[in-house]
Design a protein around this motif. Structure first.
Motif, mmCIF file in Angstrom:
data_model
loop_
_atom_site.group_PDB
_atom_site.id
_atom_site.type_symbol
_atom_site.label_atom_id
_atom_site.label_comp_id
_atom_site.label_asym_id
_atom_site.label_seq_id
_atom_site.Cartn_x
_atom_site.Cartn_y
_atom_site.Cartn_z
ATOM 1 N N ASN A 17 -2.965 -4.837 -6.073
ATOM 2 C CA ASN A 17 -2.009 -5.792 -6.639
ATOM 3 C C ASN A 17 -2.212 -5.998 -8.143
ATOM 4 N N TRP A 39 -1.893 -0.406 -7.358
ATOM 5 C CA TRP A 39 -0.842 -1.136 -6.638
ATOM 6 C C TRP A 39 -1.431 -1.781 -5.377
ATOM 7 N N LYS A 83 -2.829 4.807 -10.037
ATOM 8 C CA LYS A 83 -1.839 3.718 -10.050
ATOM 9 C C LYS A 83 -1.493 3.275 -8.626
ATOM 10 N N TRP A 93 8.752 2.010 -2.159
ATOM 11 C CA TRP A 93 8.050 0.857 -1.565
ATOM 12 C C TRP A 93 7.631 1.182 -0.132
ATOM 13 N N SER A 109 1.370 -2.012 -12.067
ATOM 14 C CA SER A 109 1.274 -0.785 -11.268
ATOM 15 C C SER A 109 2.595 -0.451 -10.578
ATOM 16 N N TRP A 110 3.281 -1.458 -10.041
ATOM 17 C CA TRP A 110 4.567 -1.195 -9.393
ATOM 18 C C TRP A 110 5.583 -0.661 -10.396
#
Length: 79
Positions: free
Chosen positions: A32, A29, A25, A69, A36-37
């Protein structure tokens, strides 16, 4: 409110566990890929919840998302 106060060490441990357990994952991410986020953010929040024994407040969730993040950005930069 049962459980205990959320500490920075709890956030760090939960994020480390999440990123290590879900490498595919993290890579998604980085590409993009949709979802996934949210997957990583949700799992990091759940891991924090398990560490402290209670649900997180809105502010605490946002803290977890912010640190997650940042950690993802660091990992992406290193790769």
């Amino acid at each position: 409110m049962a459980g205990r106060k959320l500490e920075a060490a709890d956030i760090d441990a939960a994020i480390r566990e999440t990123l290590n357990a879900h490498v595919s994952k993290v890579l998604a991410w980085q590409r993009n890929e949709a979802g996934s986020w949210g997957f990583l953010a949700g799992n990091a929040v759940l891991a924090c919840k398990q560490h402290i024994g209670r649900s997180l407040t809105d502010t605490e969730r946002r803290m977890v998302w912010n640190v997650l993040w940042q950690q993802l950005q660091v990992r992406a930069y290193r790769m």
